[in-house]
Design a protein around this motif. Structure first.
Motif, PDB file in Angstrom:
ATOM      1  N   ASP A  82      -1.174   5.220  -9.695  1.00 38.29           N
ATOM      2  CA  ASP A  82       0.589   4.745 -10.577  1.00 38.29           C
ATOM      3  C   ASP A  82       1.454   5.827  -9.625  1.00 38.29           C
ATOM      4  O   ASP A  82       0.943   7.196  -8.648  1.00 38.29           O
ATOM      5  N   THR A  83       2.011   5.130  -9.030  1.00 36.67           N
ATOM      6  CA  THR A  83       2.634   5.533  -7.788  1.00 36.67           C
ATOM      7  C   THR A  83       4.180   6.750  -8.039  1.00 36.67           C
ATOM      8  O   THR A  83       4.622   7.226  -7.411  1.00 36.67           O
ATOM      9  N   ALA A  84       4.392   5.979  -9.494  1.00 37.97           N
ATOM     10  CA  ALA A  84       5.443   7.632  -9.941  1.00 37.97           C
ATOM     11  C   ALA A  84       4.471   9.139 -10.408  1.00 37.97           C
ATOM     12  O   ALA A  84       5.522   9.592 -10.664  1.00 37.97           O
ATOM     13  N   SER A  85       2.965   8.779  -9.836  1.00 39.48           N
ATOM     14  CA  SER A  85       2.243  10.354  -9.907  1.00 39.48           C
ATOM     15  C   SER A  85       1.981  10.468  -8.925  1.00 39.48           C
ATOM     16  O   SER A  85       1.570   9.711  -8.181  1.00 39.48           O
ATOM     17  N   GLU A  86       2.910  11.844  -9.292  1.00 40.19           N
ATOM     18  CA  GLU A  86       2.280  13.021  -7.973  1.00 40.19           C
ATOM     19  C   GLU A  86       1.797  13.121  -7.310  1.00 40.19           C
ATOM     20  O   GLU A  86       0.556  12.986  -6.426  1.00 40.19           O
ATOM     21  N   HIS A  87       0.441  13.347  -8.840  1.00 41.23           N
ATOM     22  CA  HIS A  87      -1.065  13.902  -8.240  1.00 41.23           C
ATOM     23  C   HIS A  87      -2.766  12.606  -8.711  1.00 41.23           C
ATOM     24  O   HIS A  87      -1.211  12.403  -9.780  1.00 41.23           O
ATOM     25  N   THR A  88      -3.343  13.205  -8.240  1.00 41.91           N
ATOM     26  CA  THR A  88      -4.450  12.700  -8.846  1.00 41.91           C
ATOM     27  C   THR A  88      -5.455  12.926 -10.161  1.00 41.91           C
ATOM     28  O   THR A  88      -5.470  14.114  -9.549  1.00 41.91           O
TER      29      THR A  88
ATOM     30  N   ALA B  45      -2.227   3.639   1.947  1.00 39.45           N
ATOM     31  CA  ALA B  45      -2.504   1.857   1.692  1.00 39.45           C
ATOM     32  C   ALA B  45      -1.015   1.480   0.782  1.00 39.45           C
ATOM     33  O   ALA B  45       0.037   2.320  -0.046  1.00 39.45           O
ATOM     34  N   ILE B  46      -0.428   0.539   0.363  1.00 36.59           N
ATOM     35  CA  ILE B  46       0.907   0.162  -0.112  1.00 36.59           C
ATOM     36  C   ILE B  46       0.905  -0.586  -1.208  1.00 36.59           C
ATOM     37  O   ILE B  46      -0.628  -2.249  -1.616  1.00 36.59           O
ATOM     38  N   VAL B  47       0.802  -0.544  -2.518  1.00 35.07           N
ATOM     39  CA  VAL B  47       0.876  -0.761  -3.717  1.00 35.07           C
ATOM     40  C   VAL B  47       1.666  -1.947  -4.714  1.00 35.07           C
ATOM     41  O   VAL B  47       2.615  -2.632  -4.223  1.00 35.07           O
ATOM     42  N   ASP B  48       0.491  -3.385  -4.515  1.00 30.41           N
ATOM     43  CA  ASP B  48       1.186  -4.386  -5.089  1.00 30.41           C
ATOM     44  C   ASP B  48       1.153  -4.929  -6.403  1.00 30.41           C
ATOM     45  O   ASP B  48      -0.056  -5.043  -7.135  1.00 30.41           O
ATOM     46  N   VAL B  49       1.968  -4.208  -7.397  1.00 26.93           N
ATOM     47  CA  VAL B  49       1.685  -4.002  -8.520  1.00 26.93           C
ATOM     48  C   VAL B  49       1.365  -5.260 -10.094  1.00 26.93           C
ATOM     49  O   VAL B  49       0.809  -5.874 -10.749  1.00 26.93           O
TER      50      VAL B  49
ATOM     51  N   ALA C 157       0.786  -4.427   5.283  1.00 28.32           N
ATOM     52  CA  ALA C 157       1.869  -4.682   5.724  1.00 28.32           C
ATOM     53  C   ALA C 157       2.104  -3.011   5.678  1.00 28.32           C
ATOM     54  O   ALA C 157       1.612  -2.286   6.041  1.00 28.32           O
ATOM     55  N   GLY C 158       3.413  -3.247   6.276  1.00 28.38           N
ATOM     56  CA  GLY C 158       4.409  -2.078   6.307  1.00 28.38           C
ATOM     57  C   GLY C 158       3.844  -2.134   8.083  1.00 28.38           C
ATOM     58  O   GLY C 158       3.627  -2.488   8.762  1.00 28.38           O
ATOM     59  N   GLU C 159       4.376  -0.697   9.084  1.00 29.40           N
ATOM     60  CA  GLU C 159       4.778  -1.049  10.253  1.00 29.40           C
ATOM     61  C   GLU C 159       2.950  -0.065  10.809  1.00 29.40           C
ATOM     62  O   GLU C 159       2.921  -0.259  11.752  1.00 29.40           O
ATOM     63  N   LEU C 160       2.815  -0.025   9.654  1.00 32.24           N
ATOM     64  CA  LEU C 160       1.306   0.464  10.233  1.00 32.24           C
ATOM     65  C   LEU C 160      -0.036  -0.125   9.756  1.00 32.24           C
ATOM     66  O   LEU C 160      -1.360   0.085   9.391  1.00 32.24           O
ATOM     67  N   GLU C 161       0.732  -1.528   9.167  1.00 31.36           N
ATOM     68  CA  GLU C 161      -0.480  -1.962   8.588  1.00 31.36           C
ATOM     69  C   GLU C 161      -0.943  -1.637   7.952  1.00 31.36           C
ATOM     70  O   GLU C 161      -2.851  -2.159   7.630  1.00 31.36           O
ATOM     71  N   LEU C 162      -0.723  -0.925   7.049  1.00 32.59           N
ATOM     72  CA  LEU C 162      -1.508  -1.187   5.957  1.00 32.59           C
ATOM     73  C   LEU C 162      -2.285  -1.805   4.673  1.00 32.59           C
ATOM     74  O   LEU C 162      -1.411  -2.658   4.906  1.00 32.59           O
ATOM     75  N   PRO C 163      -3.316  -1.412   3.876  1.00 34.68           N
ATOM     76  CA  PRO C 163      -4.227  -2.910   3.390  1.00 34.68           C
ATOM     77  C   PRO C 163      -3.157  -2.694   2.135  1.00 34.68           C
ATOM     78  O   PRO C 163      -2.443  -1.610   1.381  1.00 34.68           O
ATOM     79  N   ILE C 164      -2.946  -3.533   1.034  1.00 36.86           N
ATOM     80  CA  ILE C 164      -2.275  -4.454   0.102  1.00 36.86           C
ATOM     81  C   ILE C 164      -3.247  -3.941  -0.749  1.00 36.86           C
ATOM     82  O   ILE C 164      -4.242  -4.449  -0.752  1.00 36.86           O
ATOM     83  N   ILE C 165      -2.900  -3.518  -2.266  1.00 33.13           N
ATOM     84  CA  ILE C 165      -3.736  -2.632  -3.134  1.00 33.13           C
ATOM     85  C   ILE C 165      -2.693  -3.512  -4.282  1.00 33.13           C
ATOM     86  O   ILE C 165      -2.188  -3.070  -4.476  1.00 33.13           O
ATOM     87  N   GLY C 166      -3.961  -3.594  -5.419  1.00 29.94           N
ATOM     88  CA  GLY C 166      -3.539  -3.711  -6.284  1.00 29.94           C
ATOM     89  C   GLY C 166      -3.002  -2.613  -7.778  1.00 29.94           C
ATOM     90  O   GLY C 166      -3.718  -1.585  -7.041  1.00 29.94           O
ATOM     91  N   VAL C 167      -2.653  -3.177  -8.745  1.00 31.31           N
ATOM     92  CA  VAL C 167      -3.003  -1.694  -9.746  1.00 31.31           C
ATOM     93  C   VAL C 167      -4.140  -1.094 -10.494  1.00 31.31           C
ATOM     94  O   VAL C 167      -3.792   0.147 -10.640  1.00 31.31           O
ATOM     95  N   LEU C 168      -5.173  -1.947  -9.936  1.00 31.17           N
ATOM     96  CA  LEU C 168      -6.657  -1.977 -10.653  1.00 31.17           C
ATOM     97  C   LEU C 168      -7.223  -1.911  -9.275  1.00 31.17           C
ATOM     98  O   LEU C 168      -7.063  -3.130  -8.607  1.00 31.17           O
ATOM     99  N   GLU C 169      -8.211  -0.491  -9.191  1.00 28.19           N
ATOM    100  CA  GLU C 169      -9.178  -0.573  -8.107  1.00 28.19           C
ATOM    101  C   GLU C 169     -10.430   0.044  -8.697  1.00 28.19           C
ATOM    102  O   GLU C 169     -10.492   1.027  -8.779  1.00 28.19           O
ATOM    103  N   PHE C 170     -11.366  -0.139  -7.426  1.00 31.56           N
ATOM    104  CA  PHE C 170     -12.565   0.522  -7.560  1.00 31.56           C
ATOM    105  C   PHE C 170     -12.251   1.893  -6.558  1.00 31.56           C
ATOM    106  O   PHE C 170     -12.407   1.835  -5.753  1.00 31.56           O
ATOM    107  N   ILE C 171     -12.943   2.925  -6.760  1.00 38.37           N
ATOM    108  CA  ILE C 171     -12.826   4.139  -6.385  1.00 38.37           C
ATOM    109  C   ILE C 171     -13.990   4.944  -6.338  1.00 38.37           C
ATOM    110  O   ILE C 171     -14.557   4.889  -7.371  1.00 38.37           O
ATOM    111  N   ARG C 172     -14.362   5.114  -5.259  1.00 37.35           N
ATOM    112  CA  ARG C 172     -16.131   5.568  -5.480  1.00 37.35           C
ATOM    113  C   ARG C 172     -15.436   7.543  -5.547  1.00 37.35           C
ATOM    114  O   ARG C 172     -14.478   8.181  -4.227  1.00 37.35           O
TER     115      ARG C 172
END
Length: 218
Positions: A102-108, A202-206, A74-89
């Motif tokens: 957490d889109t409300a958090s500025e930092h990881t 990415a774009i987040v879909d909760v 989605a979006g102009e950049l065709e960014l992937p849509i991710i969920g509220v929980l994802e696996f990260i390496r």
């Protein structure tokens, strides 16, 4: 006169004698009149008329509804849509952790143990330990210290955490990100992804979870 009376008396005697000589007759029996039997008319059986069809309902199996395909970008950049929980390496440890987005958090932020500040050749480093939740395997790591950052948790508490850089792989995207080391043992997930990773990635879909495949090892 006497003669007339005598004749009258004689006639009366004859009549009485005749009455006494008549035989006695039995009283005649009185028969009851016959009452005609009136038969009740038999009502004919009433048959219900055949039902009249007003409307005929025909049940047919409904055609299966086509489930709309949810978009993956989605979006102009065709960014992937991710969920509220994802696996990260996470590198350099090579761990694959379940992260909450957490889109409300500025930092990881990542959960770490035994976080210590070191000094080598006049430069400051941070030593820390990452734990694999699946096997409880521990990975001891070191990284140059970038700075200390104040982090506010969900309960309103704040802490000053050490910040280092890590390589995080989200789907097909591998990015070098500043990560805050947290010794908070109440974190429900070992990794919290903030906006510093999500921006232009990415774009987040909760309403979704685990939309991406496990990231492959480099």
């Amino acid at each position: 006169m006497v003669l007339r009376f005598t004749g009258t008396a004689l006639a009366l005697c004859v009549v009485l004698a005749g009455c006494q000589s008549l035989p006695e007759q039995a009283p005649e029996a009185v028969a009851c009149p016959e009452v005609p039997v009136v038969e009740c008319p038999v009502c004919p059986l009433q048959e219900c008329p055949e039902p009249r069809v007003l409307e005929k309902i025909v049940l047919r199996p409904a055609a299966p509804m086509a489930v709309p395909v949810r978009p993956e970008t989605a979006g102009e950049l065709e960014l992937p849509i991710i969920g509220v929980l994802e696996f990260i390496r996470v590198e350099p440890s090579g761990l694959t952790l379940e992260a909450v987005v957490d889109t409300a958090s500025e930092h990881t932020t990542i959960a770490a143990r035994d976080v210590r500040l070191l000094e080598k050749d006049g430069k400051r480093f941070v030593s820390y330990v990452l734990v694999d939740p699946a096997s409880d395997e521990q990975h001891a790591l070191e990284a140059p210290l970038l700075r200390r950052a104040s982090v506010v948790d969900a309960h309103g508490g704040s802490a000053r955490n050490y910040v280092v850089t890590m390589w995080l792989t989200l789907g097909d995207n591998r990015t070098r990100v500043e990560v805050s080391l947290s010794e908070n043992t109440d974190m429900p997930y070992p990794l919290v992804i903030g906006r510093n990773l999500l921006t232009d990635v990415a774009i987040v879909d909760v309403s979704r979870r685990h939309t991406l495949e496990h990231p492959a090892a480099p």
